[in-house]
Design an enzyme around this catalytic site. Structure first.
Site, PDB file in Angstrom:
ATOM      1  CB  VAL A  11     -33.687 -59.932 -51.680  1.00 29.74           C
ATOM      2  CG1 VAL A  11     -33.033 -61.165 -51.073  1.00 29.74           C
ATOM      3  CG2 VAL A  11     -34.217 -59.011 -50.594  1.00 29.74           C
ATOM      4  CB  THR A 120     -38.625 -61.805 -45.090  1.00 28.85           C
ATOM      5  OG1 THR A 120     -37.284 -61.326 -45.185  1.00 28.85           O
ATOM      6  CG2 THR A 120     -39.052 -61.847 -43.631  1.00 28.85           C
ATOM      7  CD  GLU A 156     -34.593 -50.888 -50.358  1.00 27.14           C
ATOM      8  OE1 GLU A 156     -34.748 -49.743 -50.802  1.00 27.14           O
ATOM      9  OE2 GLU A 156     -35.520 -51.705 -50.209  1.00 27.14           O
ATOM     10  CE  LYS A 208     -35.347 -60.015 -42.969  1.00 25.07           C
ATOM     11  NZ  LYS A 208     -34.409 -59.070 -43.520  1.00 25.07           N
ATOM     12  CB  CYS A 264     -37.958 -54.602 -44.202  1.00 21.72           C
ATOM     13  SG  CYS A 264     -37.271 -55.079 -45.786  1.00 21.72           S
TER      14      CYS A 264
HETATM   15  C1  UGA Z   1     -33.970 -53.022 -42.933  1.00 19.48           C
HETATM   16  C2  UGA Z   1     -32.931 -53.575 -41.943  1.00 19.48           C
HETATM   17  O1  UGA Z   1     -32.147 -52.500 -41.425  1.00 19.48           O
HETATM   18  C3  UGA Z   1     -32.017 -54.580 -42.635  1.00 19.48           C
HETATM   19  O2  UGA Z   1     -31.113 -55.143 -41.694  1.00 19.48           O
HETATM   20  C4  UGA Z   1     -32.884 -55.692 -43.239  1.00 19.48           C
HETATM   21  O3  UGA Z   1     -32.091 -56.665 -43.910  1.00 19.48           O
HETATM   22  C5  UGA Z   1     -33.868 -55.084 -44.218  1.00 19.48           C
HETATM   23  O4  UGA Z   1     -34.689 -54.116 -43.526  1.00 19.48           O
HETATM   24  C6  UGA Z   1     -34.729 -56.191 -44.762  1.00 19.48           C
HETATM   25  O5  UGA Z   1     -35.455 -56.816 -43.990  1.00 19.48           O
HETATM   26  O6  UGA Z   1     -34.585 -56.512 -45.955  1.00 19.48           O
HETATM   27  P1  UGA Z   1     -33.915 -51.168 -44.872  1.00 19.48           P
HETATM   28  O7  UGA Z   1     -35.380 -51.432 -45.036  1.00 19.48           O
HETATM   29  O8  UGA Z   1     -33.055 -51.108 -46.070  1.00 19.48           O
HETATM   30  O9  UGA Z   1     -33.254 -52.297 -43.939  1.00 19.48           O
HETATM   31  O10 UGA Z   1     -33.793 -49.788 -44.109  1.00 19.48           O
HETATM   32  P2  UGA Z   1     -33.177 -49.289 -42.711  1.00 19.48           P
HETATM   33  O11 UGA Z   1     -31.794 -48.817 -42.905  1.00 19.48           O
HETATM   34  O12 UGA Z   1     -33.426 -50.277 -41.646  1.00 19.48           O
HETATM   35  O13 UGA Z   1     -34.093 -47.999 -42.451  1.00 19.48           O
HETATM   36  C7  UGA Z   1     -35.494 -48.156 -42.248  1.00 19.48           C
HETATM   37  C8  UGA Z   1     -36.131 -46.831 -41.899  1.00 19.48           C
HETATM   38  O14 UGA Z   1     -35.764 -46.427 -40.591  1.00 19.48           O
HETATM   39  C9  UGA Z   1     -35.743 -45.667 -42.820  1.00 19.48           C
HETATM   40  O15 UGA Z   1     -36.925 -44.966 -43.148  1.00 19.48           O
HETATM   41  C10 UGA Z   1     -34.819 -44.827 -41.953  1.00 19.48           C
HETATM   42  O16 UGA Z   1     -34.862 -43.463 -42.283  1.00 19.48           O
HETATM   43  C11 UGA Z   1     -35.396 -45.066 -40.573  1.00 19.48           C
HETATM   44  N1  UGA Z   1     -34.413 -44.862 -39.473  1.00 19.48           N
HETATM   45  C12 UGA Z   1     -33.281 -45.590 -39.417  1.00 19.48           C
HETATM   46  C13 UGA Z   1     -34.696 -43.933 -38.480  1.00 19.48           C
HETATM   47  O17 UGA Z   1     -35.751 -43.266 -38.507  1.00 19.48           O
HETATM   48  N2  UGA Z   1     -33.804 -43.768 -37.460  1.00 19.48           N
HETATM   49  C14 UGA Z   1     -32.660 -44.480 -37.380  1.00 19.48           C
HETATM   50  O18 UGA Z   1     -31.892 -44.283 -36.399  1.00 19.48           O
HETATM   51  C15 UGA Z   1     -32.390 -45.413 -38.388  1.00 19.48           C
END
Ligand code: UGA
Length: 469
Positions: A11, A120, A156, A208, A264
């Protein structure tokens, strides 16, 4: 503007480099000697696309500097952002680091500056923040300062773009009697073409958390629906397509699979449920979201086991270790729990991930895990290929060639990322979440009630060795 960013993790470093890109003069404070040395040498200590280029550009432009001390920088900054960790090794909230950091920097913030908490934090800490900061200022013999929250919504893998082009900016006012905190942050974000929402501090932190809890809920919902698709012999993507045109629903973040990982979503769902219980409050929806997310990993392993007639002595090619593609982050990565379950059941797990750091760290974290440096090495001789992270290089693997080096032609796709038609054409039995079971020469079959039941008469034995390729 002169800016200081305390903590150069995912971050903080994105905030620092992005702010420099907007033309601000930024000092990034980092206490880890190892991380600081890397940054001073222009190296980003983790993988985040476009970040290394941005850091290098602004180290050269002189708008971005790094230091291990930084009290002088804080003293001359209009805004001091704090982006230190708030989660401990057990995935629980921890605010010790935040308090220690505030104790060091708050006395040096100029009277006309503002403290901006970007980490956060648990809602309870928000309730104590102003009192804590005010006390530090009194002890230092200084006047009060504006205390603001500015939660981040970056993902990420696309964090730089998300920072530079946000869909909204949320400002939380913890204490800002003169309005200087809001004014400074509006100036900081002057180049952003997005709504700037000014909320109370608690509303900001809950928006958030709410955003992440909702995203997690969408994923668990998609996984629940995928299980129904498997029950009735339906195709999850087609079903989602049939729903997504309704603008109230939309189609994003509804990809079924082994569930959500990362630093997260899993932590925030679990902690919200746990904190609520401590307050005598119930969150049954979020408890189910959590439970479904855990169940996905178990079901994945059960599916592999059913297709291989048991795991003992089987060789599993595990493709992907990171919690999602385009990162080397292994925090709460489903692949690691899956690897542990497979190994505990007697399987030999040979894993490959495109990120060398992820391979090294996964090997250190999962006892008995074998890691190799190409997908082909993992796949050669495998009884089953299990896809845990949808890295682009897995999507485009030459499956016809892979079919010749495996021991059995089985693919269990934990991310619904592969093309079932291409797989069955290459001779593989293909199992995923909510797409039925695909068998060479056959139509999709309902999977439940015996999820992953081994189809009869499938030619899955391979004839060639890797050396034949
Ligand atoms: C998440 C949020 O999407 C961000 O908006 C937020 O700012 C961030 O946390 C945070 O709080 O800092 P991130 O942890 O980078 O972002 O990852 P995501 O893209 O949300 O994916 C999370 C998990 O969900 C991954 O393991 C991904 O494979 C899974 N996922 C995502 C699914 O299984 N299905 C989906 O349709 C989308």
């Amino acid at each position: 503007m002169k800016i200081t960013v305390v903590g150069q993790g995912y971050v903080g470093l994105v905030t620092a480099a992005g702010a420099a890109d907007w033309g601000h003069d930024v000092v990034g404070i980092e206490r880890s000697e190892e991380r600081l040395v890397a940054l001073l040498g222009g190296r980003v200590p983790f993988h985040e696309p476009a970040l290394a280029e941005l850091v290098e550009t602004h180290l050269d432009s002189g708008r971005l500097q790094f230091t291990g001390g930084g009290q002088d920088a804080v003293a001359s900054s209009a805004l001091t952002f704090v982006a230190v960790g708030t989660v401990d090794r057990n995935h629980s909230w921890e605010t010790r680091t935040m308090r220690a950091c505030l104790t060091e920097i708050v006395p040096h913030i100029p009277d006309d500056g503002a403290l901006v908490v970007r980490s956060t934090c648990p809602p309870e800490f928000i309730g104590q923040l102003v009192e804590f900061v005010d006390q530090l200022r009194i002890e230092a013999g200084r006047g009060p300062i504006a205390v603001m929250l500015n939660p981040e919504f970056t993902k990420e893998g696309t964090a730089v773009k998300d920072f530079l082009e946000p869909d909204r900016v949320v400002l939380g006012v913890a204490s800002d009697p003169t309005g200087q905190g809001v004014a400074l942050l509006r100036e900081f974000y002057a180049q952003v073409d997005a709504p700037i929402l000014v909320l109370s501090a608690m509303d900001a932190i809950l928006s958030k958390l709410g955003a992440n809890l909702f995203l997690a809920t969408k994923i668990s919902f998609a996984n629940e629906l995928a299980a129904l698709c498997d029950l009735y012999g339906s195709q999850i993507e087609r079903v989602i397509e049939g729903m997504a045109h309704d603008p109230r629903i939309g189609g994003s973040f509804l990809r079924a699979g082994i569930g959500f990982g990362g630093s997260c979503l899993p932590h925030q769902v679990t902690m919200t449920v746990r904190d609520a219980v401590e307050h005598g409050h119930e969150t049954p929806l979020l408890a189910a979201v959590d439970e479904i997310n855990l169940r996905q990993k178990t079901q994945f392993v059960e599916r592999i086991s059913a297709l291989t007639d048991g795991l003992d002595g089987r060789r599993v090619a595990l493709l992907g270790l990171t919690f999602k593609p385009h990162t080397d982050d292994l925090r709460a990565a489903p692949a690691l729990d899956i690897a542990r379950m497979l190994i505990d059941s007697g399987a030999t797990v040979v894993a490959y991930d495109p990120m060398e750091t992820a391979r090294r760290n996964a090997k250190a974290q999962v006892r008995g895990l074998i890691v190799v440096s190409t997908a082909l090495e993992a796949i050669a001789g495998a009884d089953v290929i299990a896809l845990a992270t949808e890295w682009p290089e897995f999507i485009t693997l030459p499956w016809a060639r892979m079919a010749r080096v495996v021991r059995q032609r089985l693919v269990v796709d934990g991310r619904n990322a592969l093309d079932p038609d291409a797989l069955v054409e290459a001779g593989f039995v293909y199992s995923s979440f909510g797409r039925g079971l695909r068998v060479p020469g056959g139509a999709a079959q309902p999977v439940a009630p015996q999820i992953g039941a081994r189809p009869v008469g499938v030619p899955v034995r391979a004839e060639l060795a890797v050396s034949d390729l």
